[in-house]
Design an enzyme around this catalytic site. Structure first.
Site, short mmCIF file in Angstrom:
data_model
loop_
_atom_site.label_atom_id
_atom_site.label_comp_id
_atom_site.label_asym_id
_atom_site.label_seq_id
_atom_site.Cartn_x
_atom_site.Cartn_y
_atom_site.Cartn_z
N ASP A 183 0.82 -1.21 0.00
CA ASP A 183 0.00 0.00 0.00
C ASP A 183 0.86 1.27 0.00
O ASP A 183 2.10 1.20 0.03
CB ASP A 183 -0.92 -0.05 1.24
CG ASP A 183 -2.27 0.57 0.99
OD1 ASP A 183 -2.40 1.37 0.06
OD2 ASP A 183 -3.21 0.24 1.75
N ASP A 206 -9.97 3.60 -3.57
CA ASP A 206 -10.73 2.41 -3.15
C ASP A 206 -12.13 2.36 -3.77
O ASP A 206 -12.78 3.39 -3.96
CB ASP A 206 -10.87 2.40 -1.63
CG ASP A 206 -9.54 2.12 -0.95
OD1 ASP A 206 -8.52 1.99 -1.66
OD2 ASP A 206 -9.53 2.04 0.29
#
Ligand code: GLA
Length: 400
Positions: A159, A214
């Site tokens: 990430d 997202d």
């Protein structure tokens, strides 16, 4: 021609070095020489359903359910633990799992997942801390990669939170090389949200790269939380990215929301169909242990999965955009096309794709097979037209 031996060797050496330098400039990494993800990876990830509320019991349950539900049989392989498995680093810098939630340790969990005939994935972050505030891998890349390999990790999602002024290309390259040096083939899933256009540089760094922020479990719109976006918003951001995907290196429009409750059944069919057209990783994000038959039937649809997994690995493009009515198409092995007619409006509408839009000559006759009813439609010539319900798709293969 080389006249003297020593000069000759020097010349050949210089040519070789120059060629290597030129190649290195274009292809910065040893990267995805790992031979993995020749088709988009399929699996399950904890985040969309459980966020930070995970423990080893849940992960074991999901691995069991992957097998008992028939998902493994359908092609799903990776069980990936997302953020929040981490505890602290010890004084030697070794990362340990959260001692309460993962009391048996990561190795035991990886062994359990492997014993179910599945592969095991884990999550970290290129910055000092993960998005959930756990220790990130910055400065510990090689040490963490070695640890993951020793635990039996097969997949790393990496990430981009808390990275400050870090350079994305350099940061992902470091972890890519660390994984390579670990000696274990570990699929590298880059989650940098598309900020630095990784499709332009990551082909030899990672096996997949997120293209957006997202996903939000909704047909369209922006989550009130402000940072996750609906399925169609993500779809729109994939236009033009097809040339950058292929075997070993895929665009990743984020994980599936099928079965999580924010969309209708036909919207989820559209979501799944479109992700298959995009040659997206098919990473389910629902609770496999409690999913309904309807959800299972969507996620395990072999006709649609075959499009996602088509060996050509050619991602779909949007070939028609007529307001709310769209056509997405991709070539599949054997000269055929996979086609999705997408109706974004709330009312039924006839949508047409012409042979010209599929790069076929007008006179060509082709067999049309419906990937959701599993029935052959009548043969078509010159064009294919179908009535598409609101918020829904018709997905077919067209084979000359
Ligand atoms: C970011 C990622 C998500 C998920 C969370 C975990 O938002 O994009 O996919 O991994 O972090 O905290």
């Amino acid at each position: 021609m080389c006249l003297r031996h020593a000069l000759c060797i020097t010349a050949v050496l210089l040519t070789t070095l120059n060629a290597a330098a030129a190649r290195n400039a274009e292809e910065p990494a040893v990267g995805t020489a790992n031979g993995l993800a020749l088709t988009p990876p399929m699996g399950w990830n904890s985040y969309n359903k459980f966020a930070c509320n995970i423990d080893e019991k849940i992960i074991r349950q999901e691995a069991d359910a992957m097998v008992s539900s028939g998902m493994r049989e359908a092609g799903y392989r990776y069980i990936v633990i997302d953020d929040c498995w981490q505890g602290a680093r010890d004084r030697n810098g070794n990362i340990h799992p959260d001692p309460k939630r993962f009391a048996s340790g990561v190795k035991a969990l990886a062994d359990y997942v492997h014993s179910r005939g599945l592969k095991f994935g884990i999550y970290s972050d290129a910055g000092e801390k993960t998005c959930g505030g756990r220790p990130g891998s910055r400065g510990y890349e090689y040490q963490d990669a070695r640890q993951y390999a020793a635990w039996g990790v097969d997949y790393l999602k990496y990430d981009w939170c808390n990275t400050g002024t870090q350079d994305a290309q350099a940061s992902y390259l470091t972890m890519s090389q660390a994984l390579q040096a670990s000696g274990r083939p570990i699929l590298f899933s880059m989650c940098e949200w598309g900020n630095s256009k990784p499709w332009l540089w990551a082909r030899n760094v990672g096996n997949l790269w997120r293209t957006t922020g997202d996903i939000y479990d909704a047909w369209e719109g922006i989550n009130p939380n402000g940072y996750s976006i609906g399925m169609l918003n993500i779809l729109d951001m994939q236009v033009g990215l097809a040339p950058f995907a292929g075997p070993g290196h895929w665009n990743d429009p984020d994980m599936l929301e099928v079965g999580n409750g924010g969309m209708t059944e036909s919207e989820y069919k559209a979501h799944f169909s479109l992700w298959a057209m995009l040659a997206a990783p098919l990473i389910s994000g629902n609770d496999l242990a409690t999913m309904s038959e309807e959800t299972k039937a969507i996620l395990a649809n072999q006709d649609v999965i075959a499009v996602d997994q088509d060996p050509l690995g050619t991602e779909a493009d949007r070939v028609v955009k007529d307001g709310d009515y769209e056509v997405w198409a991709r070539p599949i092995k054997g000269g055929g096309r996979a086609v999705v007619l997408l109706n974004r409006s709330t009312r039924p509408h006839d949508i047409t794709v012409t042979w010209a839009e599929l790069n076929y000559p007008d006179g060509l006759r082709a067999a049309v097979h419906d990937l959701w009813t599993h029935k052959d439609r009548t043969q078509a010539q010159g064009a294919f037209i179908a009535s598409v319900e609101g918020h829904s798709v018709v997905m077919v293969t067209i084979k000359p």
